[in-house]
Design an enzyme around this catalytic site. Structure first.
Site: not given
Length: 449
Positions: A203, A275, A292, A295
């Protein structure tokens, strides 16, 4: 009850986990490679064990050595941090077989969501809108080309079991596919020890929006707002913020509900991130789930007041979530910049070496997560991130001003860093206005996608 945690990682995230465990009254064990003998995490943990030579494959990726260190140290749990073995289902199965608590989701969930093709199929079955992609794993160029024609170009090539932007390339048309595929596959094998690939339609010019979720072992799942991770270079995030200024409250709730639906479909447990890619028409698509801690988790901690590492430990200890969705509130605005040892003017070439002088900023609304100190030797074997600089203010405008001030105070001598580059980005008119997409950095550099 978890009494001692081995941290199967290094750098700032290892230090971050050690501090959270210390505040919870939990003992800690650090592992380190020969290159990290003097690293800060080895000095802060209650116990430190060398597990091998500098290359990650012989140390931080060596499952048997890590399991042996856990058993020998008397630790009853492992926190993987991010990267390395954090999303490796085989490693989690070893933990389960050895009766070691893995602070993260179960192995079957990691296997289901870590494999991008299987994750996509799980989301389709649950009614979550996904980006068109391959329904199967891809191992070779010729099969990849066949699937790419069905999906339609441009094509995003991804490591099926990867993350963190590694093992990813874009092929705008078929003549570029073979080179992009082989390059991504080689990178995936080095970074994750697995060369299985996945394809999806690329995309163009979207924004990258991710939702932090927490899920306990009793079916309770909440989302903790979103992070806008659109400022990226080579699929590596550089600046993250929460909340996103492009989401309306209605769209935020809709995407948050979809993130919870995705987590429930996966049978998720612990902290994770769903996401999405958001196009210019505010249509969003599930991209992947990171099983997980991320960051960029500090920006969510700033705006929610929730310590995500501590929540991970509590969930792994089979404690229920102590709040409901309506209890989650977003206060103010947070921005994170990743400070790396690299030379932006030389195509971001890594810059290992000894840090001869360091000063990191502080003050109200300023947080630095780091593991560097004067005399620290930045090794050449691992990721180049030195620190995460995070600020919090009552609104985005004030957060940008605070970040400018904080970046201006950073002193790191002995190695090259991207601090000046980040300062320039924060001062770009497009960033101030929020007028950018995922290709913003490429356009600034004059690169093509």
């Amino acid at each position: 009850m978890i009494r001692k945690v081995l941290i199967a990682n290094r750098g700032e995230i290892a230090v971050r986990i050690i501090r959270a465990c210390r505040e919870m009254g939990i003992g800690t064990v650090a592992i380190y490679s020969e290159a990290d003998r003097e690293a800060l995490h080895t000095q802060l943990a209650d116990t430190a064990i060398c597990i091998g030579p500098a290359p990650a494959i012989d140390s931080y990726l060596d499952m048997e050595r890590i399991i042996s260190a856990t058993i020998a140290s008397g630790a009853d749990a492992i926190h993987p941090g991010f990267g390395f073995l954090s999303e490796n289902a085989k490693f989690v199965r070893l933990c389960e077989q050895c009766n070691i608590t893995f602070i993260g989701p179960p192995s079957d969930v990691i296997s289901r969501m870590g494999n991008k093709a299987e994750a996509r199929n799980t989301m389709v079955a649950a009614g979550v809108k996904v980006i068109p992609g391959s329904k199967e794993e891809v191992f070779d160029v010729e099969r990849g080309k066949e699937l790419a024609r069905e999906i339609t170009y441009p094509i995003m090539i991804k490591a099926a079991l990867g993350g963190g932007g590694k093992g990813m390339r874009v092929a705008m048309e078929e003549e570029h596919f073979a080179d992009a595929f082989l390059t991504a596959q080689k990178e995936a094998a080095i970074a994750f020890g697995d060369s299985t690939m996945y394809l999806e339609h690329f995309i163009e010019n979207p924004r990258h929006i991710e939702f932090q979720i927490l899920a306990d072992a009793y079916g309770n799942t909440v989302y903790l707002g979103e992070r806008d991770c659109t400022i990226q270079r080579n699929h590596q995030k550089m600046i993250e913020e929460s909340p996103s200024q492009v989401l309306t409250e209605v769209l935020r709730r809709k995407m948050g509900a979809e993130a919870v639906k995705a987590a429930k479909a996966a049978g998720y447990e612990n902290a994770g991130t769903v996401e999405f890619l958001l196009n210019q028409d505010n249509q969003f698509y599930f991209m992947e789930m990171n099983t997980r801690i991320q960051v960029e988790h500090p920006v969510t901690e700033w705006v929610t007041g929730i310590d995500l590492i501590k929540e991970q430990v509590r969930i792994a200890d089979k404690k229920p979530l102590s709040y409901r969705q309506e209890d989650i509130t977003i206060t103010g605005h947070a921005i994170e910049c990743r400070i790396n040892a690299e030379e932006p003017e030389k195509n971001f070439r890594p810059s290992p070496g000894m840090i001869t002088n360091v000063y990191l900023p502080g003050g109200k609304g300023v947080r630095v997560d780091s593991a560097i100190y004067n005399g620290y030797e930045v090794p050449s074997y691992y990721d180049s991130m030195l620190a995460k600089l995070i600020v919090h203010a009552k609104n985005r405008k004030e957060a940008i001003t605070k970040m400018r001030s904080a970046l201006g105070e950073v002193i790191i001598e002995g190695v090259h860093t991207n601090v000046d580059y980040l300062y320039d980005l924060i001062n770009k008119e497009e960033f101030e206005k929020g007028d950018y997409d995922i290709n913003f950095i490429d356009r600034l550099r004059g690169d093509t996608v």
